[in-house]
Design an enzyme around this catalytic site. Structure first.
Site, PDB file in Angstrom:
ATOM      1  N   ASP A 140     -12.655  -0.390  10.271  1.00  0.00           N
ATOM      2  CA  ASP A 140     -13.139  -0.133   8.732  1.00  0.00           C
ATOM      3  C   ASP A 140     -13.241  -2.219   8.945  1.00  0.00           C
ATOM      4  O   ASP A 140     -12.367  -2.579   8.168  1.00  0.00           O
ATOM      5  CB  ASP A 140     -11.713   0.096   8.502  1.00  0.00           C
TER       6      ASP A 140
ATOM      7  N   LYS B 206       5.180  -6.675   8.910  1.00  0.00           N
ATOM      8  CA  LYS B 206       4.485  -4.961   7.909  1.00  0.00           C
ATOM      9  C   LYS B 206       5.854  -3.759   8.143  1.00  0.00           C
ATOM     10  O   LYS B 206       6.117  -3.447   8.538  1.00  0.00           O
ATOM     11  CB  LYS B 206       3.641  -4.407   8.597  1.00  0.00           C
TER      12      LYS B 206
ATOM     13  N   VAL C 115       3.728  -5.057   2.637  1.00  0.00           N
ATOM     14  CA  VAL C 115       4.179  -7.037   3.898  1.00  0.00           C
ATOM     15  C   VAL C 115       4.715  -7.734   3.156  1.00  0.00           C
ATOM     16  O   VAL C 115       4.375  -8.111   2.098  1.00  0.00           O
ATOM     17  CB  VAL C 115       2.739  -7.072   3.521  1.00  0.00           C
TER      18      VAL C 115
ATOM     19  N   GLY D   6       2.255   1.209   3.683  1.00  0.00           N
ATOM     20  CA  GLY D   6       2.990  -0.011   4.013  1.00  0.00           C
ATOM     21  C   GLY D   6       3.229  -1.368   3.263  1.00  0.00           C
ATOM     22  O   GLY D   6       2.061  -1.086   1.913  1.00  0.00           O
TER      23      GLY D   6
ATOM     24  N   GLY E  66       0.900  -1.156  -0.125  1.00  0.00           N
ATOM     25  CA  GLY E  66       0.202  -0.423  -0.061  1.00  0.00           C
ATOM     26  C   GLY E  66       0.706   0.587  -0.440  1.00  0.00           C
ATOM     27  O   GLY E  66       2.336   0.831  -0.327  1.00  0.00           O
ATOM     28  N   GLY E  67       0.409   2.708   0.642  1.00  0.00           N
ATOM     29  CA  GLY E  67       1.045   3.668  -0.652  1.00  0.00           C
ATOM     30  C   GLY E  67       2.219   3.956   0.643  1.00  0.00           C
ATOM     31  O   GLY E  67       3.143   4.727   0.992  1.00  0.00           O
TER      32      GLY E  67
END
Length: 515
Positions: free
Chosen positions: A140, A42, A27, A25, A22-23
């Site tokens: 979320d 992570k 993994v 992070g 992700g932007g």
């Protein structure tokens, strides 16, 4: 500085392969040398535009949220093993799980049995109640953040945006955090996240499992937000304790919404008297046929399934990534994205979200073709996409789905084990043949196309296979732009649509421009 495979952190955690990004992070699948076990690590990526105070705030938040997850220790919450520092950044070491997201299970099998849903709902409710008791709000809850492990256990992931009651000073304000289609109405009014808003999201997630459709997702962000605010959940009909629980959780006024205790009573009734938690069943193998009467959701076999089969990644990690509402969507789509950047494990988008310029646009140099749209994706690459196809994000991949026949175009940013794409494809094919997980696999061609593309290395792999009893056709172009920078562009269609879509397929693959 970003990590690379085979790097070792703190003389203990040996990074093996990237399995999600992700932007803010990434993994990694890693080996814990001290305890001789596989873990998920992570990596927190701090953007170059952040000043020192902002970097400190992001790092502090990451540490806090990791400790929060560890504090809530529960069999249905992904376990945090360790929090370390390397390169002045926090790294979060988690348990490594194998399985599929609830969203993927429902997509492949259709609506699930009410007893199974109720049992999983009880487990998720228990996980949330434990977190809430520690002052942790998930913020979320959604089908993408529920993993169904290979053993049939449900695990709630992605506490990466959780807040803790005694650490609100570290939480930035003014942003909407979470996936819009699963946000409670009060969150849309900028009210703070609470246990009640988590329960709303749980209700929306259980509704999706019961009906096969997201209860409030619509074609645009504005329509989705309007549905959450004033409409009843889509697809939910009939009576019974499960439906009563879902409807009670989806009451728009949080003061009138049922609480965890009432929800537990209803879910226990739905699961069967005295069951406590239901018996969870593992998802079917990739490509298996749904039971009679279950819809196939377009019948597509998503590329992440193919990725697992092909050996690009051998397992799926339960990875906690930051997820945020992306303001760049601008009303044209909904993106649930790792760290709010339009990507991440389990993320999806509906109705676009990409910048586009059609034929005859202002930029005369962009590729064009009738019926297709030149798309500059938030991930940075450009590609021609059929005009009515719908964008979503899942893991390291961006998809554009046909709304009619199950065809889709995918651009995957996952790491490749070698810069030689021809050898990479041969290794993938060997894994396919050895695993037997793609019934009816038949190679049509494997070809080194480096000379015709201008990239450092490129190879194409075309084959057919049978998924859910239907013949499918795939063409993947694997690209090494430069050593260490990789893309896979894949077009998948049901066999009857393959020849009909030839012009669009050629235009899409030939137009691809890397970030």
């Amino acid at each position: 500085m970003r990590a690379e495979p085979h790097r070792t952190l703190c003389d203990r955690y040996h990074l093996l392969a990237e399995i999600g990004r992700g932007g803010m992070g990434r993994v990694w699948r890693a080996h814990d040398a001290r305890l001789n076990r596989t873990v998920a690590v992570k990596e927190i990526l701090l953007g170059p535009g952040l000043d020192e105070d902002e970097r400190d705030r992001v790092a502090a938040r990451a540490k806090r949220e990791a400790r929060a997850t560890a504090m809530g220790g529960h069999r249905n919450i992904v376990t945090v093993h360790d929090i370390i520092e390397d390169d002045g950044r926090p790294w979060i070491v988690m348990e490594f799980l194998t399985g599929h997201s609830l969203r993927k299970v429902v997509r492949e099998r259709g609506p699930l049995d009410a007893r199974v849903i109720a049992g999983w709902g009880l487990d998720l409710l228990s996980a949330l109640s434990t977190a809430h008791g520690q002052g942790i709000i998930h913020r979320d809850v959604k089908p993408e953040n529920v993993m169904v492990t290979d053993a049939g256990q449900v695990v709630l992931t992605d506490f990466g945006i959780a807040t803790i009651a005694d650490a609100t000073a570290l939480t930035q304000t003014g942003g909407m955090v979470g996936s819009a289609a699963y946000l409670a109405p009060e969150r849309l009014a900028s009210s703070p996240a609470t246990s009640a808003s988590d329960l709303w999201s749980l209700g929306a997630t259980l509704s999706y499992a019961a009906t096969g459709v997201s209860p409030f997702r619509r074609e645009t962000v504005s329509a989705t937000l309007h549905a959450i605010t004033v409409e009843e959940p889509a697809g939910l009909s009939g009576h019974g304790p499960l439906n009563e629980a879902v409807r009670g959780l989806l009451v728009k006024d949080p003061a009138r919404r049922i609480d965890a205790a009432r929800c537990r009573v209803l879910l226990r009734a739905a699961a069967g008297e005295g069951t406590g938690t239901g018996t969870a069943v593992p998802p079917p193998p990739a490509g298996s046929r749904p039971s009679p009467g279950q819809p196939r959701g377009g019948g597509r076999l998503s590329w992440p399934v193919v990725v697992l089969t092909l050996g690009l990644a051998s397992l799926v990690a339960a990875a906690a990534l930051l997820v945020a509402f992306d303001p760049r969507e601008g009303g044209s789509g909904t993106t649930a994205a790792a760290s709010g950047a339009g990507e991440g494990e389990g993320a999806e988008s509906t109705g676009g979200g990409q910048e586009s310029a059609g034929e005859g646009g202002e930029d005369g140099d962009v590729p064009s073709m009738g019926g297709m749209t030149w798309t500059r994706d938030p991930q940075g690459f450009g590609i021609l996409v059929p005009a009515d196809w719908i964008r979503r994000v899942d893991g390291s991949a961006v998809f554009y789905d046909s709304p009619t026949d199950g065809s889709y175009l995918q651009v995957d940013l996952a790491q490749h084990p070698t810069d030689d794409e021809y050898q990479h494809v041969l290794a993938q094919e060997e894994n396919v043949r050895a695993s037997g997980r793609m019934p009816g696999y038949e190679r049509l061609r494997v070809e080194d196309v480096t000379g015709s593309t201008g990239f450092h290395s490129a190879a194409e792999w075309e084959f057919t296979w049978n998924g859910d009893g239907r013949a499918r056709h795939l063409l993947a172009r694997n690209i090494t732009v430069a050593p260490g920078t990789y893309y896979t562009i894949a077009w998948v269609s049901p066999e009857p649509s393959w020849a009909f879509l030839e012009e669009e397929r050629v235009a899409a693959l030939d137009s691809f421009a890397p970030a």
